[in-house]
Design a protein around this motif. Sequence first.
Motif, PDB file in Angstrom:
ATOM      1  N   ASP A 140       0.826  -1.213   0.000  1.00  0.00           N
ATOM      2  CA  ASP A 140       0.000   0.000   0.000  1.00  0.00           C
ATOM      3  C   ASP A 140       0.858   1.260   0.000  1.00  0.00           C
ATOM      4  OD1 ASP A 140      -2.471  -1.173  -0.196  1.00  0.00           O
ATOM      5  OD2 ASP A 140      -2.897  -1.136   1.954  1.00  0.00           O
ATOM      6  N   ARG A 141       1.935   1.240   0.767  1.00  0.00           N
ATOM      7  CA  ARG A 141       2.834   2.404   0.808  1.00  0.00           C
ATOM      8  C   ARG A 141       3.456   2.667  -0.560  1.00  0.00           C
ATOM      9  NH1 ARG A 141       8.063   1.684   4.405  1.00  0.00           N
ATOM     10  NH2 ARG A 141       8.537   0.299   2.660  1.00  0.00           N
ATOM     11  N   LEU A 184       0.261   1.694 -13.971  1.00  0.00           N
ATOM     12  CA  LEU A 184       0.978   0.846 -13.022  1.00  0.00           C
ATOM     13  C   LEU A 184       0.500  -0.582 -13.153  1.00  0.00           C
ATOM     14  CD1 LEU A 184       2.697   0.209 -10.478  1.00  0.00           C
ATOM     15  CD2 LEU A 184       0.750   1.008  -9.094  1.00  0.00           C
ATOM     16  N   ILE A 185       1.452  -1.498 -13.303  1.00  0.00           N
ATOM     17  CA  ILE A 185       1.157  -2.929 -13.329  1.00  0.00           C
ATOM     18  C   ILE A 185       1.735  -3.543 -12.054  1.00  0.00           C
ATOM     19  CG2 ILE A 185       1.510  -5.124 -14.521  1.00  0.00           C
ATOM     20  CD1 ILE A 185       1.873  -3.503 -17.110  1.00  0.00           C
ATOM     21  N   ALA A 211      -6.328  -1.741  -7.907  1.00  0.00           N
ATOM     22  CA  ALA A 211      -6.791  -1.676  -9.291  1.00  0.00           C
ATOM     23  C   ALA A 211      -8.248  -1.234  -9.369  1.00  0.00           C
ATOM     24  CB  ALA A 211      -6.600  -3.033  -9.959  1.00  0.00           C
ATOM     25  N   ALA A 212      -9.062  -1.663  -8.413  1.00  0.00           N
ATOM     26  CA  ALA A 212     -10.464  -1.260  -8.393  1.00  0.00           C
ATOM     27  C   ALA A 212     -10.621   0.225  -8.072  1.00  0.00           C
ATOM     28  CB  ALA A 212     -11.224  -2.103  -7.373  1.00  0.00           C
ATOM     29  N   ALA A 213      -9.659   0.779  -7.327  1.00  0.00           N
ATOM     30  CA  ALA A 213      -9.752   2.174  -6.898  1.00  0.00           C
ATOM     31  C   ALA A 213      -9.206   3.148  -7.923  1.00  0.00           C
ATOM     32  CB  ALA A 213      -9.021   2.353  -5.569  1.00  0.00           C
ATOM     33  N   ARG A 221      -5.884   3.481 -13.613  1.00  0.00           N
ATOM     34  CA  ARG A 221      -4.515   3.466 -14.145  1.00  0.00           C
ATOM     35  C   ARG A 221      -3.730   2.264 -13.633  1.00  0.00           C
ATOM     36  NH1 ARG A 221      -2.756   9.318 -12.140  1.00  0.00           N
ATOM     37  NH2 ARG A 221      -3.808   8.424 -10.289  1.00  0.00           N
ATOM     38  N   ILE A 222      -4.294   1.533 -12.693  1.00  0.00           N
ATOM     39  CA  ILE A 222      -3.588   0.416 -12.066  1.00  0.00           C
ATOM     40  C   ILE A 222      -4.163  -0.904 -12.565  1.00  0.00           C
ATOM     41  CG2 ILE A 222      -3.007  -0.709  -9.880  1.00  0.00           C
ATOM     42  CD1 ILE A 222      -3.269   2.021  -8.535  1.00  0.00           C
ATOM     43  N   THR A 223      -3.274  -1.818 -12.950  1.00  0.00           N
ATOM     44  CA  THR A 223      -3.653  -3.171 -13.354  1.00  0.00           C
ATOM     45  C   THR A 223      -3.007  -4.161 -12.390  1.00  0.00           C
ATOM     46  OG1 THR A 223      -3.747  -2.531 -15.684  1.00  0.00           O
ATOM     47  CG2 THR A 223      -3.535  -4.886 -15.203  1.00  0.00           C
TER      48      THR A 223
END
Length: 409
Positions: free
Chosen positions: A22-23, A38-39, A57-59, A62-64
């Motif tokens: 998370d950090r 971001l992957i 990713a749900a939030a 841009r994140i996968t």
Amino acid sequence: MSGPPPRVTICMPACEAETTLDRAIASVRAQTVGDWRLIVADDASGDGTWALAQAAAAADPRITALRQPARLGVMNFATGLERADTPFFVWLAADDYWGPRFLESCLNVLARDARAVSALPRCRWIGRIDGPRTDTLDGPVVQRMRRYLAAPGGTRMYGLMRTAIARAAFPRRAMNAYDWVLMTGILRAGPQIEIPEPMLFRDRTDPLRYAAAVEEFHRARLFRRFPVLAMSLAALRAGHVPLANLGDLAALNLRKHEEYLAVMHPGQFARRLRLFRALGLPIATMPGRGAEVAGQIARTDPARRAAAGRVLVRLARLGDGAAALELGHLRQAGLLRGDARAAFARAGELGLADGWFHAALAGGGDWPRIVGAAHRGSEAARAHLARSRDAGRLPAALADVTAYLLARR
């Protein structure tokens, strides 16, 4: 979410990283530029890493989040690179994090300098004020390769890179020091530029673990004894290292061979100590370095403790005061056999005032000898005198000389 197409692909390899993931993700989302993707590549973790990656990713679109069906180890780092379709690429380990201007600063450097293939801010170890070397590697290719091979480290791969060059340089199979193959390819293509401001914060791994890690990669005895030989051959086959740098590559292999023996087979290291000193290798020749390695092994690994003790004995005979001092401490703690006082006295003879102090304590706490050690410059002796004075244990006859010595600190 509408907006400009991403310029940067970030790969975050994660394995059993539920306490730090998370950090790391938060530091990406806090960047002053937002055109990134971001992957998060979970390497078949058994803890809560995958759930955290999915939540991130749900939030944020841009994140996968990707999950490997089986553990890939270092090849998990290739996951994001293979999927990158942006001009720039960077890794961020799941136990590290960035300052908010990491991407902005790196992008600005690569936009200004078309020759540069990587930009890397200074790094700090988390919870400390020091960090690994990240100085700019510029100039002719032979020069920048020579400087890199003299001190490769594991941090330079975490700079922002031009994607096509990074993809071409990444090794096709796992090996010890795979990131050094990558970096030789990067540096063959162009310079890596340092950004003076610390913006990369890394979790520091015990350096001795790197020497032991070779056992995980190679079964062949030769590749274990020379831990970066496979990396060297891969870099040469790929055309990453100029022929003019073969001597630098050979020197690196000798240094890592010495390190491997010092950590994994200290008895053999002790027998070859004079040879390694003649070759000018760092653990055998740098004052205190061999003592540091052997002392750490003796304190943490009972199976290799006696062999590490032999290293300390031989170093002390060859004039290493730090080795004699460490030998005395280990004998005093009951971890090694032998006369602790004699070892401390040897450290004193070799110029370490703390050796005379510990010899005095081991001999029953002779006050004149403790004062003599303080006079020679022993901070440990001065601290002992100060504590004894404050506790009322200091003989009255020594009050004036103690006050004088403490005033000179």
